[in-house]
Motif scaffolding. Structure first.
Motif, PDB file in Angstrom:
ATOM      1  N   GLN A 133       0.803  -1.181  -0.145  1.00 22.33           N
ATOM      2  CA  GLN A 133       0.011  -0.087  -0.064  1.00 22.33           C
ATOM      3  C   GLN A 133       0.958   1.251  -0.011  1.00 22.33           C
ATOM      4  O   GLN A 133       0.444   2.240  -0.647  1.00 22.33           O
ATOM      5  N   LEU A 134       2.044   1.024   0.800  1.00 18.25           N
ATOM      6  CA  LEU A 134       2.870   2.365   0.787  1.00 18.25           C
ATOM      7  C   LEU A 134       3.353   2.563  -0.654  1.00 18.25           C
ATOM      8  O   LEU A 134       3.602   3.859  -0.963  1.00 18.25           O
ATOM      9  N   ARG A 135       3.799   1.529  -1.430  1.00 22.02           N
ATOM     10  CA  ARG A 135       4.301   1.621  -2.591  1.00 22.02           C
ATOM     11  C   ARG A 135       3.334   2.290  -3.600  1.00 22.02           C
ATOM     12  O   ARG A 135       3.552   2.880  -4.639  1.00 22.02           O
ATOM     13  N   GLU A 136       2.236   1.873  -3.448  1.00 22.14           N
ATOM     14  CA  GLU A 136       0.939   2.372  -4.557  1.00 22.14           C
ATOM     15  C   GLU A 136       0.498   3.604  -4.189  1.00 22.14           C
ATOM     16  O   GLU A 136      -0.158   4.293  -4.940  1.00 22.14           O
ATOM     17  N   ASN A 137       0.640   3.925  -2.968  1.00 19.74           N
ATOM     18  CA  ASN A 137      -0.037   5.382  -2.303  1.00 19.74           C
ATOM     19  C   ASN A 137       0.896   6.542  -2.960  1.00 19.74           C
ATOM     20  O   ASN A 137       2.043   6.570  -2.641  1.00 19.74           O
ATOM     21  N   ASP A 138       0.377   7.347  -3.751  1.00 20.42           N
ATOM     22  CA  ASP A 138       1.162   8.689  -4.499  1.00 20.42           C
ATOM     23  C   ASP A 138       1.442   9.554  -3.038  1.00 20.42           C
ATOM     24  O   ASP A 138       2.321  10.401  -3.519  1.00 20.42           O
ATOM     25  N   ASN A 139       0.635   9.711  -2.210  1.00 22.08           N
ATOM     26  CA  ASN A 139       0.642  10.674  -1.016  1.00 22.08           C
ATOM     27  C   ASN A 139       1.923  10.243   0.006  1.00 22.08           C
ATOM     28  O   ASN A 139       2.171  10.823   1.039  1.00 22.08           O
ATOM     29  N   ALA A 140       2.332   9.071   0.004  1.00 27.83           N
ATOM     30  CA  ALA A 140       3.424   8.388   0.856  1.00 27.83           C
ATOM     31  C   ALA A 140       4.576   9.476   0.654  1.00 27.83           C
ATOM     32  O   ALA A 140       5.250   9.583   1.842  1.00 27.83           O
ATOM     33  N   ALA A 141       5.195   9.943  -0.248  1.00 27.30           N
ATOM     34  CA  ALA A 141       6.187  10.880  -0.368  1.00 27.30           C
ATOM     35  C   ALA A 141       5.865  12.217   0.340  1.00 27.30           C
ATOM     36  O   ALA A 141       6.831  12.744   1.059  1.00 27.30           O
ATOM     37  N   TYR A 142       4.708  12.769   0.274  1.00 27.11           N
ATOM     38  CA  TYR A 142       4.310  13.769   0.994  1.00 27.11           C
ATOM     39  C   TYR A 142       4.472  13.613   2.773  1.00 27.11           C
ATOM     40  O   TYR A 142       5.004  14.355   3.311  1.00 27.11           O
ATOM     41  N   LEU A 143       4.120  12.438   2.966  1.00 28.35           N
ATOM     42  CA  LEU A 143       4.109  12.270   4.480  1.00 28.35           C
ATOM     43  C   LEU A 143       5.413  11.942   4.734  1.00 28.35           C
ATOM     44  O   LEU A 143       5.802  12.517   5.876  1.00 28.35           O
ATOM     45  N   ILE A 144       6.405  11.420   4.073  1.00 27.35           N
ATOM     46  CA  ILE A 144       7.800  11.667   4.424  1.00 27.35           C
ATOM     47  C   ILE A 144       8.359  12.944   4.561  1.00 27.35           C
ATOM     48  O   ILE A 144       9.337  13.267   5.540  1.00 27.35           O
ATOM     49  N   TYR A 145       8.032  13.560   3.601  1.00 26.80           N
ATOM     50  CA  TYR A 145       8.639  15.029   3.499  1.00 26.80           C
ATOM     51  C   TYR A 145       8.033  15.634   4.745  1.00 26.80           C
ATOM     52  O   TYR A 145       8.837  16.437   5.625  1.00 26.80           O
ATOM     53  N   LEU A 146       6.642  15.851   5.298  1.00 28.81           N
ATOM     54  CA  LEU A 146       6.310  16.212   6.572  1.00 28.81           C
ATOM     55  C   LEU A 146       6.851  15.584   7.529  1.00 28.81           C
ATOM     56  O   LEU A 146       7.294  16.544   8.487  1.00 28.81           O
ATOM     57  N   LEU A 147       7.265  14.416   7.567  1.00 33.57           N
ATOM     58  CA  LEU A 147       8.043  13.969   9.017  1.00 33.57           C
ATOM     59  C   LEU A 147       9.429  14.498   9.023  1.00 33.57           C
ATOM     60  O   LEU A 147      10.216  14.694  10.007  1.00 33.57           O
ATOM     61  N   LEU A 148      10.199  14.731   7.717  1.00 35.47           N
ATOM     62  CA  LEU A 148      11.147  15.329   7.653  1.00 35.47           C
ATOM     63  C   LEU A 148      11.359  16.675   8.280  1.00 35.47           C
ATOM     64  O   LEU A 148      12.120  17.253   8.877  1.00 35.47           O
ATOM     65  N   LEU A 149      10.279  17.561   7.818  1.00 39.27           N
ATOM     66  CA  LEU A 149      10.259  18.638   8.589  1.00 39.27           C
ATOM     67  C   LEU A 149       9.735  18.843  10.044  1.00 39.27           C
ATOM     68  O   LEU A 149      10.614  19.884  10.653  1.00 39.27           O
ATOM     69  N   LEU A 150       9.136  17.856  10.422  1.00 44.94           N
ATOM     70  CA  LEU A 150       8.926  17.786  11.940  1.00 44.94           C
ATOM     71  C   LEU A 150      10.195  17.339  12.828  1.00 44.94           C
ATOM     72  O   LEU A 150      10.555  17.930  13.728  1.00 44.94           O
ATOM     73  N   ILE A 151      10.868  16.368  12.107  1.00 47.15           N
ATOM     74  CA  ILE A 151      12.374  16.425  12.757  1.00 47.15           C
ATOM     75  C   ILE A 151      13.211  17.500  12.874  1.00 47.15           C
ATOM     76  O   ILE A 151      13.667  17.719  13.852  1.00 47.15           O
ATOM     77  N   PHE A 152      13.204  18.188  11.661  1.00 45.12           N
ATOM     78  CA  PHE A 152      14.046  19.508  11.761  1.00 45.12           C
ATOM     79  C   PHE A 152      13.467  20.391  12.468  1.00 45.12           C
ATOM     80  O   PHE A 152      14.237  21.089  13.440  1.00 45.12           O
ATOM     81  N   ALA A 153      12.182  20.541  12.900  1.00 40.00           N
ATOM     82  CA  ALA A 153      11.666  21.372  13.760  1.00 40.00           C
ATOM     83  C   ALA A 153      11.867  21.074  15.091  1.00 40.00           C
ATOM     84  O   ALA A 153      12.221  21.994  15.947  1.00 40.00           O
ATOM     85  N   ALA A 154      11.891  19.988  15.506  1.00 36.88           N
ATOM     86  CA  ALA A 154      12.155  19.322  16.658  1.00 36.88           C
ATOM     87  C   ALA A 154      13.906  19.682  17.142  1.00 36.88           C
ATOM     88  O   ALA A 154      14.024  20.179  18.111  1.00 36.88           O
ATOM     89  N   ASP A 155      14.499  19.298  16.024  1.00 30.54           N
ATOM     90  CA  ASP A 155      15.924  19.632  16.300  1.00 30.54           C
ATOM     91  C   ASP A 155      16.249  21.245  16.594  1.00 30.54           C
ATOM     92  O   ASP A 155      16.862  21.577  17.353  1.00 30.54           O
ATOM     93  N   SER A 156      15.501  22.120  15.804  1.00 32.29           N
ATOM     94  CA  SER A 156      15.448  23.552  15.723  1.00 32.29           C
ATOM     95  C   SER A 156      15.257  24.056  17.096  1.00 32.29           C
ATOM     96  O   SER A 156      15.820  25.220  17.856  1.00 32.29           O
ATOM     97  N   GLN A 157      14.480  23.356  18.060  1.00 30.07           N
ATOM     98  CA  GLN A 157      14.057  23.793  19.268  1.00 30.07           C
ATOM     99  C   GLN A 157      14.817  23.034  20.506  1.00 30.07           C
ATOM    100  O   GLN A 157      14.305  23.384  21.512  1.00 30.07           O
ATOM    101  N   THR A 158      15.671  22.300  20.039  1.00 31.18           N
ATOM    102  CA  THR A 158      16.294  21.469  21.153  1.00 31.18           C
ATOM    103  C   THR A 158      17.855  22.037  21.089  1.00 31.18           C
ATOM    104  O   THR A 158      18.502  22.156  20.164  1.00 31.18           O
ATOM    105  N   GLN A 159      18.250  22.071  22.406  1.00 31.74           N
ATOM    106  CA  GLN A 159      19.604  22.349  22.424  1.00 31.74           C
ATOM    107  C   GLN A 159      20.663  21.474  21.889  1.00 31.74           C
ATOM    108  O   GLN A 159      20.421  20.476  21.555  1.00 31.74           O
ATOM    109  N   LEU A 160      21.964  22.189  21.344  1.00 29.12           N
ATOM    110  CA  LEU A 160      22.772  21.323  20.646  1.00 29.12           C
ATOM    111  C   LEU A 160      23.393  20.213  21.631  1.00 29.12           C
ATOM    112  O   LEU A 160      23.618  20.657  22.875  1.00 29.12           O
ATOM    113  N   GLY A 161      23.646  19.024  20.910  1.00 30.58           N
ATOM    114  CA  GLY A 161      24.281  17.960  21.926  1.00 30.58           C
ATOM    115  C   GLY A 161      23.437  16.964  22.047  1.00 30.58           C
ATOM    116  O   GLY A 161      23.727  15.698  22.252  1.00 30.58           O
TER     117      GLY A 161
END
Length: 375
Positions: free
Chosen positions: A7-35
């Protein structure tokens, strides 16, 4: 699990979900102290991208994650008091190395899967082509077991033999599937094949009740002495056999028709070689038709042979109608003038297929008239 991956391979919206998770991880990183090891959180995204089997998406996520890891150094809050910046850099470098190793591994997996899919597709296509070829040519497989001396028919071969009620036969039982005059020959061929690995190719009719006939072709291939089974094929040639019978009947009717005419009828192949003369010429010359086909020029007057052949060769090469007068020796030794004509018959490609000719004896009066007209 496999259903979810599909289903993941056939779903055209799977890439957008991964892009969203990518931004969420970066947002969490930007709000967390280095280290803190936020860079390693991008690793599951690479695994998720690889499950889609999309190489382009895997490349985008990898390079985007590398960029965001180092961009996080600029936008994230400073490290806690006393935490060396060297450890921050080491953390980011370690995350990049981890992502690189995962990326290379996942890319190799995708390439391997694509190659396997291509091989499966090629094999499926070859299988379909083979099935289509077998259907068109009506081929099927049979095997001969050297240990039990039994023949096993495939389902396709069983269907081609109308009286084959089972799939496994002894040699005598298999030969019994065919008409009486062929049974001994088939059994002998099978015995020689079993003992000497001698290949064979035979056409024979199946044993059927009533007047209907079903002709098949049985072929055996040479096998290595160490093999425990020998391979062969059976082919339905009933249609081809019926065509051959009809062609023979047509040729016989043409011969009967030609022999009934009072004039000479003959045919030649595309190269000008005589291959048929009717009985009228045989009766006129006193020579059998088989000898006339081989040496018809011997019945022509010696003075006419050169001109005749030159004109005939010209017509064979150009396709022009053949029209000439020459003398043919009668059975009593006298020579009689004949008017001989022939036209070429062409195939569908426009090439000469054969020549149809006739010869008619000329009386002295008609010969004088023709000579005067020509002069």
């Amino acid at each position: 699990m496999s259903h979810w991956i599909q289903q993941l391979r056939e779903n055209d919206n799977a890439a957008y979900l991964i892009y969203l998770l990518l931004l969420l991880i970066f947002a969490a990183d930007s709000q967390t102290q280095l280290g803190f090891a936020h860079g390693f959180l991008y690793a599951p995204l690479l695994l998720l991208a690889s499950l889609t089997n999309k190489l382009r998406l895997l490349h985008i996520i990898f390079f985007a994650a590398i960029i965001l890891i180092w961009l996080g150094v600029l936008v994230s809050p400073a490290a806690p008091q006393g935490f060396s910046f060297i450890f921050v850099l080491a953390n980011r470098v370690g995350a990049c190395i981890c992502l690189l190793l995962i990326f290379l591994q996942m890319r190799a997996v995708i390439y391997l899967q694509r190659q396997q899919n291509k091989q499966r597709a090629d094999m499926e296509m070859q299988k379909q082509q083979l099935q289509l070829a077998n259907k068109l040519t009506k081929f099927a497989r049979w095997t001969l077991d050297t240990h039990t001396n039994t023949i096993r028919l495939s389902e396709e071969a069983k269907a081609l033999l109308p009286n084959a009620s089972k799939s496994r036969f002894t040699l005598s039982q298999f030969s019994g599937l065919f008409q009486q005059p062929y049974q001994a020959a088939i059994q002998q061929l099978l015995s020689d094949y079993l003992e000497q690995q001698q290949p064979f190719d035979i056409e024979c009719p199946c044993l059927l009740e009533g007047k209907a006939e079903c002709w098949v072709r049985i072929i055996a291939y040479a096998s290595a002495p160490t093999e425990t089974t020998m391979q062969g094929i059976v082919q339905d040639i009933n249609s081809a056999h019926q065509i051959s019978i009809r062609l023979t009947q047509e040729q016989q009717r043409f011969k009967q028709w030609a022999d009934s005419l009072p004039i000479v009828v003959w045919t030649a192949d595309r190269n000008g070689n005589i291959n048929f003369v009717n009985q009228t010429l045989a009766a006129f010359t006193g020579i059998a038709t088989s000898q006339l086909v081989e040496n018809w020029l011997d019945s022509v007057h010696p003075d006419d042979q050169q001109q005749l052949m030159l004109h005939w060769q010209h017509c064979v090469q150009t396709g022009d109608p053949y029209n000439i007068e020459f003398r043919i020796r009668r059975h009593d030794g006298s020579y009689i003038w004949h008017l001989t004509k022939a036209v070429a018959e062409y195939d569908s490609d426009g090439a000469i297929e054969k020549w149809l000719g006739s010869s008619m004896a000329l009386t002295a009066a008609s010969k004088k008239h023709d000579t005067a007209w020509l002069n």
